[in-house]
Motif scaffolding. Structure first.
Motif, short mmCIF file in Angstrom:
data_model
loop_
_atom_site.label_atom_id
_atom_site.label_comp_id
_atom_site.label_asym_id
_atom_site.label_seq_id
_atom_site.Cartn_x
_atom_site.Cartn_y
_atom_site.Cartn_z
N ARG A 152 -25.00 26.72 -22.26
CA ARG A 152 -26.21 26.71 -23.09
C ARG A 152 -25.91 26.06 -24.43
NH1 ARG A 152 -26.53 30.45 -27.16
NH2 ARG A 152 -24.83 31.98 -27.31
N TRP A 153 -26.99 25.78 -25.18
CA TRP A 153 -26.84 25.25 -26.53
C TRP A 153 -26.82 26.38 -27.54
CZ3 TRP A 153 -25.18 20.64 -26.48
CH2 TRP A 153 -25.69 19.66 -25.63
N CYS A 197 -20.28 19.10 -18.90
CA CYS A 197 -19.50 17.95 -19.38
C CYS A 197 -19.32 18.03 -20.89
CB CYS A 197 -20.18 16.65 -18.99
SG CYS A 197 -20.21 16.30 -17.22
N MET A 198 -20.39 18.36 -21.63
CA MET A 198 -20.31 18.42 -23.08
C MET A 198 -19.39 19.55 -23.53
SD MET A 198 -22.04 15.84 -24.11
CE MET A 198 -21.32 15.08 -22.63
N TYR A 199 -19.47 20.68 -22.86
CA TYR A 199 -18.59 21.80 -23.22
C TYR A 199 -17.13 21.43 -22.97
CZ TYR A 199 -16.29 26.33 -23.10
OH TYR A 199 -15.42 27.36 -23.32
N GLU A 200 -16.85 20.83 -21.83
CA GLU A 200 -15.47 20.45 -21.53
C GLU A 200 -14.98 19.34 -22.46
OE1 GLU A 200 -15.09 19.62 -17.38
OE2 GLU A 200 -15.87 21.59 -16.78
N LEU A 201 -15.87 18.43 -22.87
CA LEU A 201 -15.49 17.40 -23.83
C LEU A 201 -15.09 18.04 -25.17
CD1 LEU A 201 -15.18 14.47 -24.77
CD2 LEU A 201 -17.67 14.43 -25.21
N GLN A 202 -15.88 19.02 -25.62
CA GLN A 202 -15.53 19.74 -26.85
C GLN A 202 -14.14 20.36 -26.72
OE1 GLN A 202 -20.07 21.28 -28.03
NE2 GLN A 202 -18.51 22.74 -27.45
N LYS A 240 -20.31 28.28 -23.34
CA LYS A 240 -20.20 28.75 -21.96
C LYS A 240 -20.22 30.26 -21.94
CE LYS A 240 -17.33 28.43 -17.79
NZ LYS A 240 -16.07 27.91 -17.19
N GLU A 241 -21.08 30.82 -21.11
CA GLU A 241 -21.17 32.26 -20.93
C GLU A 241 -21.07 32.56 -19.44
OE1 GLU A 241 -24.80 33.45 -22.75
OE2 GLU A 241 -23.98 33.34 -24.79
#
Length: 492
Positions: free
Chosen positions: A310-311, A114-119, A304-305
């Motif tokens: 991951r952070w 969710c956080m990656y897609e929000l970015q 995303k990998e």
């Protein structure tokens, strides 16, 4: 004293209580491990009330509140719009609430996704190249933006660039933020139509210019028409452009700060993107940057990998300005923003910008037709606009604050008063995209009725409100003699 004016102690009666809600004491044995010096000499002064007393008291208090769920709330520069309950509902799913921030990444793949897609979505709607979610509020995002501008110049060995240009129509936090970052603030004026004075800007830039902080649309409620010229002047002088994105409602889906030439932006996710705003929090001031500032983004970032998330930490970002908050920001606010954007989609977000500006321009025209004076009558509104009551103050001795207090009696929260300071007796009005035409018409009718009262019975306006539990307060006395405690009175 009316029931709605009481404090809960005034419902207290000796021996009354809600014993079923707490375990009965078992005697002194419970205190055996507590040092005598730390024990109370006498019982605390707590209200003795029943459970029903408590429920009724706090329910009554909640009904006294003005809120977006109960009233029209046209608080300019704050975007007090309705927030879909689904956003809060899904952000509170047990799997989100139970996630511990120190849990391993393998246990939080859904949240990280969710956080990656929000970015990625925020990058798309702003036209920026990178986004960090960790700043906890708008002013925190501002701090991150200016800190990255300073870090960029320092990394280039350009230590002389220590001056931030701030137009006088910017948000009031902008000069404070620049000062906190160790910069010198250089204020420049706007012209008679609310645009940045380009001659003053050309005179201000030079080898000392680190950047400019621009609120667009500005606090005057108008879009900066010379934005491309502003960008060119600052960039040609070697400075960077900071976009105060506290309010994206007017431009969402229509134009992107990155396309205007901005290098960094902060976004108040708790305004445009669905967290209920007001009451002092919570917030999220995500920051976006162009290519030049990518190395300086605060950490952590979601990456995303393959199919895993991951952070990204400080070890991978040696030029990062570092961590700005515990863990990675206000998770609940970020989740609400993610859900809101997913619910709306690309077309829905475009309609936010269209309907927000439509409502603002409709309301502006209705108020002008009703005889009120627009601060910038030759300009279209953005998501908000300013009405000035300087004529009423001069001719009727009734001020903008008087109008604001009287609006409470008509069931409307007041617009922002006396901000920005460069417009006398101003009401900064933001209807947002979520209000109906009927609500806007009722607001115009209320202001028109107050205008008639100001002309025929001014004392009724200057002494307002009349229907609230608390009447007009002495603001100066309240500031100098603030008393927020209740003390029991001795029996007579």
């Amino acid at each position: 004293m009316a029931l709605t004016e009481r404090v809960i102690y005034e419902y207290s009666a000796p021996g009354r209580g809600a014993a079923d809600q707490w375990p009965a004491p078992t005697g002194e044995a419970e205190l055996s491990d507590l040092p005598a010096a730390l024990r109370r000499a006498e019982a605390p002064q707590l209200p003795e009330v029943s459970e029903l007393d408590v429920v009724r008291h706090f329910t009554r208090l909640s009904q006294l509140n003005f809120s977006i769920d109960t009233h029209f709330y046209p608080l300019g520069s704050c975007t007090m719009k309705y927030n879909p309950k689904a956003c809060n509902q899904y952000a509170m799913l047990p799997e989100f609430l139970a996630r511990h921030p120190l849990a391993p990444e393998s246990h939080g793949q859904g949240f990280l996704a969710c956080m990656y897609e929000l970015q990625e979505m925020l990058k798309e709607v702003t036209g920026m190249q990178g986004v960090a979610l960790s700043p906890m509020a708008g002013a925190h995002g501002e701090f991150a933006g200016v800190a990255m501008i300073r870090a960029y110049h320092r990394a280039r060995g350009d230590d002389a660039r220590n001056e931030i240009i701030v137009p006088e129509a910017a948000h009031g936090t902008n000069p404070a933020t620049a000062t906190m970052c160790g910069c010198v603030v250089r204020e420049i004026p706007v012209d008679t139509q609310g645009d940045v004075d380009l001659d003053a800007l050309r005179a201000a830039v030079g080898p000392q210019t680190a950047g400019i902080m621009l609120t667009n649309p500005s606090t005057l409620g108008v879009f900066e028409r010379h934005i491309e010229a502003v960008a060119r002047i600052v960039h040609d002088a070697g400075g960077l452009l900071y976009y105060d994105g506290a309010n994206l409602n007017a431009i969402l889906g229509k134009v992107r700060p990155g396309d205007m030439g901005f290098d960094v932006i902060h976004m108040n996710l708790h305004k445009t993107f669905s967290t209920p705003h007001g009451g002092g929090g919570p917030g999220a001031g995500a920051v976006g940057v162009g290519e030049r500032l990518l190395p300086f983004l605060p950490v952590p970032l979601a990456a995303k990998e393959g199919e895993r998330y991951r952070w990204v930490s400080e070890a991978e970002r040696p030029q990062s300005i570092g961590r700005l908050s515990a863990f990675m920001g206000n998770a609940g606010v970020l989740l609400r923003a993610y859900i809101y954007m997913r619910l709306l989609g690309r077309e829905g977000m475009q309609k936010v910008g269209e309907f927000a500006t439509l409502n603002a321009n409709y309301l502006l025209q209705r108020l002008k037709d009703a005889g009120f004076d627009a601060a910038y009558p030759r300009r279209r509104a953005s998501h908000e606009f300013i009405v000035t009551l300087r004529r009423q103050a001069r001719e009727l001795n009734v001020t903008a604050m008087d109008f604001a207090k009287r609006l409470l009696d008509y069931g409307f929260h007041a617009p922002t008063t006396y901000f920005p300071l460069l417009v006398p007796e101003c009401l900064l009005i933001e209807p947002t995209e979520t209000e109906t035409r009927e609500v806007l018409d009722a607001f115009v009718a209320a202001l028109s009725q107050i205008q008639k009262e100001a002309e025929q019975e001014p004392g009724r306006v200057t002494s307002a409100p009349h229907t609230m539990p608390v009447r007009r307060l002495d603001d100066v006395r309240a500031a100098r003699q603030l008393d927020l405690t209740w003390k029991p009175t001795a029996p007579s």
